[in-house]
Design an enzyme around this catalytic site. Structure first.
Site, mmCIF file in Angstrom:
data_model
loop_
_atom_site.group_PDB
_atom_site.id
_atom_site.type_symbol
_atom_site.label_atom_id
_atom_site.label_comp_id
_atom_site.label_asym_id
_atom_site.label_seq_id
_atom_site.Cartn_x
_atom_site.Cartn_y
_atom_site.Cartn_z
ATOM 1 N N ASP A 171 -15.842 -34.984 -29.713
ATOM 2 C CA ASP A 171 -15.873 -33.547 -29.466
ATOM 3 C C ASP A 171 -14.455 -33.106 -29.157
ATOM 4 O OD1 ASP A 171 -15.721 -33.285 -26.233
ATOM 5 O OD2 ASP A 171 -17.051 -34.946 -26.751
ATOM 6 N N ASP B 240 -22.945 -26.404 -23.129
ATOM 7 C CA ASP B 240 -22.205 -27.291 -22.224
ATOM 8 C C ASP B 240 -22.329 -26.702 -20.819
ATOM 9 O OD1 ASP B 240 -20.354 -28.687 -20.725
ATOM 10 O OD2 ASP B 240 -18.689 -28.403 -22.117
ATOM 11 N N GLU C 74 -22.119 -27.797 -16.900
ATOM 12 C CA GLU C 74 -21.628 -28.890 -16.070
ATOM 13 C C GLU C 74 -20.901 -28.332 -14.850
ATOM 14 O OE1 GLU C 74 -17.797 -30.655 -17.486
ATOM 15 O OE2 GLU C 74 -18.460 -29.888 -19.458
#
Length: 301
Positions: A99, A188, A190
């Site tokens: 990524d 994403d 986090e």
């Protein structure tokens, strides 16, 4: 009567000794030359693996974050060696991927392909005000070299609603097409790399924010978004919610020799980010299955 002295060493033995001495001298010279070569700068470097690429600096402003930025800051980066060939879960095969974000700039996709990388995820957006300026080169470049690729969105739950960010993502690179080489988009979610770990949200509010994003993304694209997170963050900031395991594929972050415990609701991971310092560029990952299974995921299966 005169007498002459004769040598006590046969002539053949003397010649053999001189021959052995000559061979030993030659070997000594060769070893000395080899030792000299090995001390030269760069000698034997071709046999050594390339050093890990340095991870980007810690994010300071919106747009700086990348997939795993918060994980590395809070959980550390062990940068392990290559994980087990079975991905640590006994699967039949695994596919290697990366990524990338703007920190990698224009990526050498051929170099990654030659190293065995077969899929890529590219950062497209963050919040509702950032688009990766290198997205086109990274997204199209990985596709053109033959990889299966997709896009990801770095969530900022404290800046706008999940629906607003899902729409922004889907409209700026996070869309999906059934071409066999485009993977579903990734949320994403986090550690906050800019401040409060859980972005100031309660566990219930965080779960609702994620539901808002994932339901809107599916309405926009027809696909369930992949959720990228770490188990420790998920436990802390969602109360270890099991609400998404039956719908959204899991991408777990854990920098160790195995993926470890998974968040509640998921019996297996789909992707595993095992290091944030790859040997060429970007973070490195495994798909939990064969290339054929990865193609099924790309096609909507």
């Amino acid at each position: 009567m005169s007498s002459s002295r004769t040598s006590s060493t046969p002539i053949g033995t003397s010649r053999r000794r001189r021959g052995v001495a000559a061979v030993l001298g030659t070997l000594t010279a060769l070893l000395s030359a080899l030792a000299l070569v090995l001390t030269l700068p760069g000698a034997a470097s071709a046999a050594e693996p390339p050093p890990p690429a340095p991870a980007p600096p810690e994010p300071e402003k919106p747009g700086d974050a990348w997939m795993g930025a918060g994980v590395r800051m809070h959980e550390g980066d062990d940068t392990p060696g290559t994980p087990p060939a079975d991905g640590g879960k006994g699967v039949a095969a695994t596919v290697h991927g990366v990524d990338v974000s703007s920190h990698q700039g224009n990526v050498n996709w051929k170099g990654l392909w030659d190293s065995g990388v077969r899929f890529a995820y590219v950062k497209a957006t963050e919040g509702t005000g950032y688009k990766n300026p290198y997205f086109t080169q990274q997204y199209n470049g990985s596709y053109n070299i033959g990889m299966i690729r997709g896009a990801y969105h770095f969530a900022l739950p404290n800046s706008s609603s999940g629906a607003a960010q899902a729409k922004y993502f889907a409209s700026n690179g996070g869309g999906w097409s059934k071409d066999g080489k485009t993977l579903p988009g990734v949320l994403d979610i986090e550690y906050n790399p800019y401040g409060s770990t859980c972005y100031g949200l309660s566990a219930g509010a965080m779960v609702n924010w994620i539901k808002d994003f994932t339901s809107t993304y599916k309405a926009q694209t027809g696909r369930d978004a992949v959720i990228y997170t770490s188990t420790s963050w998920w436990k802390q900031c969602t109360g270890n919610s099991g609400a998404f395991g039956s719908t959204n594929p899991l991408w777990v972050a854990r920098y160790a020799s195995g993926p470890g415990e998974l968040p509640a609701g998921w019996g297996f991971y789909t992707f595993w980010q095992y290091t944030s310092s790859g040997p060429i560029v970007g973070d490195h990952n495994y798909f939990n299955g064969s290339m054929d299974r990865l193609k099924v995921l790309a096609n909507g299966g």
